[in-house]
Design a protein around this motif. Structure first.
Motif, PDB file in Angstrom:
ATOM      1  N   UNK A 238       0.862  -1.175   0.000  1.00  0.00           N
ATOM      2  CA  UNK A 238       0.000   0.000   0.000  1.00  0.00           C
ATOM      3  C   UNK A 238       0.901   1.228   0.000  1.00  0.00           C
ATOM      4  N   UNK A 239       0.606   2.214  -0.840  1.00  0.00           N
ATOM      5  CA  UNK A 239       1.436   3.416  -0.916  1.00  0.00           C
ATOM      6  C   UNK A 239       1.196   4.279   0.315  1.00  0.00           C
ATOM      7  N   UNK A 240       2.289   4.654   0.966  1.00  0.00           N
ATOM      8  CA  UNK A 240       2.220   5.484   2.172  1.00  0.00           C
ATOM      9  C   UNK A 240       3.332   6.521   2.122  1.00  0.00           C
ATOM     10  N   UNK A 241       3.238   7.488   3.013  1.00  0.00           N
ATOM     11  CA  UNK A 241       4.387   8.327   3.332  1.00  0.00           C
ATOM     12  C   UNK A 241       4.531   8.231   4.845  1.00  0.00           C
ATOM     13  N   UNK A 242       5.694   8.592   5.333  1.00  0.00           N
ATOM     14  CA  UNK A 242       5.981   8.444   6.755  1.00  0.00           C
ATOM     15  C   UNK A 242       6.482   9.753   7.349  1.00  0.00           C
ATOM     16  N   UNK A 243       6.032  10.058   8.563  1.00  0.00           N
ATOM     17  CA  UNK A 243       6.610  11.157   9.330  1.00  0.00           C
ATOM     18  C   UNK A 243       7.619  10.530  10.273  1.00  0.00           C
ATOM     19  N   UNK A 244       8.887  10.904  10.110  1.00  0.00           N
ATOM     20  CA  UNK A 244       9.968  10.406  10.946  1.00  0.00           C
ATOM     21  C   UNK A 244       9.988  11.241  12.223  1.00  0.00           C
ATOM     22  N   UNK A 245       9.569  10.653  13.336  1.00  0.00           N
ATOM     23  CA  UNK A 245       9.471  11.383  14.601  1.00  0.00           C
ATOM     24  C   UNK A 245      10.835  11.680  15.201  1.00  0.00           C
TER      25      UNK A 245
END
Length: 173
Positions: free
Chosen positions: A3-10
């Protein structure tokens, strides 16, 4: 199936739009059961270090000339380094003809023409939908797609949501 996602790197407070944003070109994918899977080389990362945001499958109506230089460069690199092949595009302006709008992800903030009325892309019931900020109203993304202009997201542009706090303070007085 991925599934295509983007991520916020905390950890580093940055958005990861694609796998090559990670060190060593390592891959991060989300499986159908919602788990993040990391390729080798990401021993220092843990899935709790990221906030995942699903792609809606839609694009907004932002025009090429409305993009920042950084956004243009990201789009250029996404379209010029697929599969490591040499690509025919010589400069950033060569890819503007491929531009179809910004991809709309969960967590994005957008408006429908009136910049004072903002919406947040959220998961509601069985899918992603636009929730009007400061209201209980919802707007279907596909229905309004041709009017959507993404102006930011809740992690990189928290100031777009600050007015909510100001309104709460006014109500308390």
């Amino acid at each position: 199936m991925n599934i295509k996602i983007r991520l916020w790197d905390k950890i580093s407070n940055r958005m990861i739009y694609e796998s090559r944003d990670l060190e060593n070109d390592d891959m991060v994918v989300m499986t159908l059961d919602g788990e993040l899977q990391f390729a080798s080389g990401l021993e220092n990362y843990h899935r709790n270090d990221f906030i995942k945001m699903l792609y809606t499958g839609l694009k907004d109506n932002t025009k090429w000339n409305q993009l920042s230089q950084e956004e243009k460069e990201r789009f250029y690199h996404q379209n010029c380094s697929e599969d490591g092949r040499t690509i025919k595009y010589q400069n950033i302006d060569d890819v503007k003809y491929l531009w179809e709008g910004k991809e709309i992800y969960e967590g994005d903030i957008y408006h429908l023409g009136d910049k004072n009325i903002k919406y947040l892309v959220v998961w509601h019931d069985t899918g992603l939908i636009g929730k009007q900020v400061g209201s209980s109203s919802y707007a279907g993304l596909e229905h309004w797609q041709d009017r959507i202009e993404v102006v930011g997201n809740i992690y990189e542009n928290p100031e777009l949501m600050e007015w909510r706090c100001k309104n709460v303070k006014r109500k308390e007085m």
